[in-house]
Design an enzyme around this catalytic site. Structure first.
Site, PDB file in Angstrom:
ATOM      1  N   GLU A 261       0.857  -1.195   0.000  1.00 34.38           N
ATOM      2  CA  GLU A 261       0.000   0.000   0.000  1.00 34.38           C
ATOM      3  C   GLU A 261       0.880   1.227   0.000  1.00 34.38           C
ATOM      4  OE1 GLU A 261      -3.129   0.951   2.859  1.00 34.38           O
ATOM      5  OE2 GLU A 261      -3.387  -1.191   3.202  1.00 34.38           O
ATOM      6  N   LYS A 318     -15.797   5.823   3.731  1.00 33.17           N
ATOM      7  CA  LYS A 318     -14.662   5.480   4.574  1.00 33.17           C
ATOM      8  C   LYS A 318     -14.592   6.451   5.740  1.00 33.17           C
ATOM      9  CE  LYS A 318      -9.831   4.133   4.232  1.00 33.17           C
ATOM     10  NZ  LYS A 318      -8.612   4.130   3.412  1.00 33.17           N
TER      11      LYS A 318
END
Length: 468
Positions: A261, A318
């Site tokens: 990531e 989110k």
């Protein structure tokens, strides 16, 4: 007499033919699904296959709709077993049933290459779960073999909170306790099974306006590591070399490293002025150019580090600040947030496409919180504070996590020096800062899933003294 072709002419013709075809590039991407407006997985799979150079994805669960959608696309898929399953997976029979139900129906039509056991377990989970991580990985791998799926690797991604220090890279090392207790056995397992050691390097969390060019792959003076005698032109390389040197200290330099990531948000709150379309395009564009160049890092010059950008889409549900919802390369309607060369055949202009999302503006000052009286800035001192947008539920979760990690929380308990005022926000401020200071004062130690921010004003008051 037979005419022999001119060798130089033949080479020239081959070169010209090669130029007539576009250069094929590739990159990985994290496909998150925390949005209520995202397109169906089947459309996503077709879009990535037909329109982009993205050739491998990573998802944060084992979503059957996604696995089904990516069948026969040729796109490699890395899936994630949730953290909550780790205690169950040390039971071989359970692990095998899990594989039979969730993996085997989709393989090999879907090109599942790696299965991740949990996500950032050492950063977020309890010591009990952390200690079961490597045994769970080993048993899951054995169960894959018993199920006839021997070609799939097993790993687990880590935040860079696993590092005691990262700067300079030559002096980096893993945190004591985790190093020999968890990471060495994990690296031995990965060496034995040829699996990758996966880490999440985010220069974004270490943002400093004075180092902006260095963080964003722009031209800069570079940083010199006087111990290794290596020059660094970007923070991404420094973080990867810090991981590498930590592995060297444990005698596992040969295990493959994957950047699982990394990314940069294109919009943020008023106190997140670094979150702009231009900065996101600069970082992710530089990342793509680096990946496609095939060059490694100063300490790993011959390695091409497999890299996954975070993320594919902006995810509107989110939690956390505006930045958390704006890491995407694309909007949910497949229009690019900016152009870095991910779409096939596009010419790269690292500028926002139209319409561009609004970037965080305003002053660089942090918003005033509801914490106790804030004092004047302390020279060379930094503190981890809750963001104004953090909810009580998020802050209570932070308190629970910090106090389970060996941090002394007696000061915010009844009778403690920081118990008053008895509010979740006040207690969270003290707990989050204590964790940040204990773990090495790295910016990523104050992230707390987007609910923490580093500040310079000393929040101490009365008898309540904050570590610095």
């Amino acid at each position: 007499m037979e005419n022999k072709p001119n060798k130089k002419l033949l080479l020239l013709l081959l070169f010209l033919v090669a130029l007539s075809f576009p250069v094929v590039t590739s990159i990985g991407v994290n496909y998150g699904t925390l949005g209520n407006n995202l397109p169906p997985p089947a459309q996503v799979a077709q879009f990535l296959k037909d329109k982009t150079v993205i050739d491998h994805i990573k998802i944060f669960d084992i979503n059957p709709d996604i696995l089904r959608a990516f069948a026969n696309t040729g796109i490699s898929v890395t899936v994630t077993v949730p953290n909550g399953e780790i205690p169950n997976l040390i039971d071989f029979a359970y692990a095998k049933r899990y594989i039979e139900a969730n993996i085997k129906p989709f393989y090999p039509q879907t090109k599942i290459e790696v299965i991740l056991i949990g996500n950032e377990v050492l950063h977020w989970d309890t010591p009990e779960v952390q200690n079961k991580l490597v045994p769970a990985m080993k048993i899951f791998y054995q169960a894959l073999g018993e199920s006839g799926l021997k070609g799939i690797k097993v790993s687990s991604p880590h935040s860079l909170g696993i590092l005691l220090r990262s700067n300079p890279p030559s002096a980096a090392r893993f945190r004591p306790g985790w190093d020999v207790g968890i990471l060495a056995p994990m690296l031995q397992f990965l060496r034995d099974t040829k699996g990758p050691f996966m880490v999440n390097p985010y220069p974004y969390f270490g943002y400093n306006p004075k180092q902006e060019d260095f963080l964003l792959f722009r031209k800069n003076k570079g940083v010199y590591d006087r111990f290794s005698k290596r020059w660094y032109t970007n923070s991404f390389d420094m973080l990867l070399d810090a991981v590498y040197m930590s592995m060297v200290r444990l005698k596992y330099p040969d295990v493959e490293i994957v950047a699982a990531e990394t990314g940069w948000p294109s919009a943020g709150e008023s106190y997140e002025p670094q979150c702009t379309v231009e900065n996101a395009a600069s970082y992710n564009g530089g990342l793509l150019r680096k990946y496609n160049s095939g060059t490694g890092t100063p300490l790993m010059p011959k390695r091409k580090i497999e890299t996954y950008i975070f993320g594919l889409f902006n995810e509107n549900t989110k939690p956390g600040s505006i930045a958390e919802r704006n890491f995407g390369l694309f909007r949910p309607d497949f229009t690019p947030v900016y152009n870095i060369g991910v779409l096939k055949g596009e010419q790269v202009h690292p500028t926002p496409s139209s319409p561009a999302p609004k970037a965080g503006g305003g002053t660089k000052d942090q918003p005033k919180s509801k914490s106790p009286v804030v004092g004047q800035p302390a020279q060379n001192k930094q503190f981890c504070m809750p963001k104004a947008v953090a909810t009580d539920a998020q802050l209570q979760s932070n308190i629970n996590y910090v106090c389970s990690q060996g941090v002394d929380c007696t000061s915010i308990q009844v009778g403690g020096s920081c118990f008053t005022p008895n509010t979740i926000r006040s207690h969270a401020a003290f707990a989050m800062n204590s964790y940040y200071q204990k773990m090495g004062r790295n910016n990523f130690n104050c992230d707390f899933a987007g609910t923490g921010v580093v500040a310079s004003a000393d929040p101490s008051y009365g008898t309540c003294k904050y570590d610095s």
